[in-house]
Design a protein around this motif. Structure first.
Motif, PDB file in Angstrom:
ATOM      1  N   MET A   1       1.346  -1.244   0.023  1.00 22.46           N
ATOM      2  CA  MET A   1       0.039  -0.219   0.037  1.00 22.46           C
ATOM      3  C   MET A   1       0.578   0.890  -0.012  1.00 22.46           C
ATOM      4  SD  MET A   1      -3.403   0.108   2.409  1.00 22.46           S
ATOM      5  CE  MET A   1      -2.703  -0.957   3.728  1.00 22.46           C
ATOM      6  N   PRO A   2       0.487   2.349  -0.577  1.00 22.85           N
ATOM      7  CA  PRO A   2       1.495   3.264  -1.380  1.00 22.85           C
ATOM      8  C   PRO A   2       1.075   4.371   0.839  1.00 22.85           C
ATOM      9  CG  PRO A   2      -0.538   3.620  -2.542  1.00 22.85           C
ATOM     10  CD  PRO A   2      -0.992   2.491  -2.066  1.00 22.85           C
ATOM     11  N   GLU A  22      -0.333   4.647   5.255  1.00 28.59           N
ATOM     12  CA  GLU A  22      -0.918   4.124   4.613  1.00 28.59           C
ATOM     13  C   GLU A  22      -2.766   3.720   4.344  1.00 28.59           C
ATOM     14  OE1 GLU A  22       0.365  -0.523   5.824  1.00 28.59           O
ATOM     15  OE2 GLU A  22       2.675   0.081   4.534  1.00 28.59           O
ATOM     16  N   VAL A  24      -4.984   2.351   0.999  1.00 26.32           N
ATOM     17  CA  VAL A  24      -5.137   1.495  -0.344  1.00 26.32           C
ATOM     18  C   VAL A  24      -5.186   2.460  -1.773  1.00 26.32           C
ATOM     19  CG1 VAL A  24      -7.159   0.505  -1.490  1.00 26.32           C
ATOM     20  CG2 VAL A  24      -6.725  -0.290   1.470  1.00 26.32           C
ATOM     21  N   ASP A  25      -5.324   3.546  -1.617  1.00 28.01           N
ATOM     22  CA  ASP A  25      -5.847   4.490  -2.702  1.00 28.01           C
ATOM     23  C   ASP A  25      -5.665   6.202  -2.315  1.00 28.01           C
ATOM     24  OD1 ASP A  25      -8.010   4.969  -2.590  1.00 28.01           O
ATOM     25  OD2 ASP A  25      -8.694   2.987  -3.802  1.00 28.01           O
ATOM     26  N   HIS A  26      -5.354   7.069  -3.538  1.00 27.88           N
ATOM     27  CA  HIS A  26      -5.804   8.607  -3.696  1.00 27.88           C
ATOM     28  C   HIS A  26      -6.825   9.021  -3.046  1.00 27.88           C
ATOM     29  CE1 HIS A  26      -1.827   8.621  -5.608  1.00 27.88           C
ATOM     30  NE2 HIS A  26      -1.976   9.908  -5.549  1.00 27.88           N
ATOM     31  N   ASN A  27      -7.869   8.029  -3.186  1.00 25.43           N
ATOM     32  CA  ASN A  27      -9.404   8.277  -2.767  1.00 25.43           C
ATOM     33  C   ASN A  27      -9.415   8.153  -1.168  1.00 25.43           C
ATOM     34  OD1 ASN A  27     -10.165   8.607  -5.343  1.00 25.43           O
ATOM     35  ND2 ASN A  27     -10.473   6.512  -5.734  1.00 25.43           N
ATOM     36  N   ALA A  28      -9.527   6.935  -0.811  1.00 26.09           N
ATOM     37  CA  ALA A  28      -8.690   7.180   0.787  1.00 26.09           C
ATOM     38  C   ALA A  28      -8.127   7.788   1.510  1.00 26.09           C
ATOM     39  CB  ALA A  28      -8.435   5.431   0.953  1.00 26.09           C
ATOM     40  N   TRP A  30      -7.286  10.499   0.407  1.00 20.96           N
ATOM     41  CA  TRP A  30      -8.159  12.189   0.041  1.00 20.96           C
ATOM     42  C   TRP A  30      -8.913  12.253   0.650  1.00 20.96           C
ATOM     43  CZ3 TRP A  30      -8.496  17.140  -0.683  1.00 20.96           C
ATOM     44  CH2 TRP A  30      -9.440  17.485  -1.127  1.00 20.96           C
ATOM     45  N   ASP A  60       3.409  12.443  -1.132  1.00 21.94           N
ATOM     46  CA  ASP A  60       3.506  11.092  -1.435  1.00 21.94           C
ATOM     47  C   ASP A  60       4.431  10.248  -0.356  1.00 21.94           C
ATOM     48  OD1 ASP A  60       5.806  11.738  -2.951  1.00 21.94           O
ATOM     49  OD2 ASP A  60       4.705  11.533  -4.921  1.00 21.94           O
TER      50      ASP A  60
END
Length: 82
Positions: A1-2, A22, A24-28, A30, A60
């Motif tokens: 995960m990022p 961490e 899951v993605d950019h939406n999470a 945000w 990031d």
């Protein structure tokens, strides 16, 4: 995960969290950022002086900004007018 890092600035002062978060993605990321910012903004806006800026950024893994939320207080006219 990022992994993402929060950075908060108030005027010239700023700090970056050393502990990454961490998501899951950019939406999470945000969604978390807006929630954290929403929890803080009432207190910050009460203390914000005229012509000041407060901002929160989500960085990031390379510490480059991905998202930014800004609160800007501006004086738009001379307040000393009578």
């Amino acid at each position: 995960m990022p992994v993402f890092f929060f950075r908060v600035r108030h005027g010239e002062d700023g700090c970056v969290s050393n502990d990454g978060a961490e998501f899951v993605d950019h939406n999470a990321a945000w969604k978390e950022m807006t929630g954290v910012c929403g929890d803080m903004i009432a207190d910050i806006s009460r203390k914000l002086s005229e012509n000041a800026e407060w901002q929160m950024e989500l960085l990031d893994e390379s510490r480059k900004p991905v998202f930014r939320i800004r609160l800007v207080a501006e004086t738009l006219q001379d307040t000393d007018e009578r």
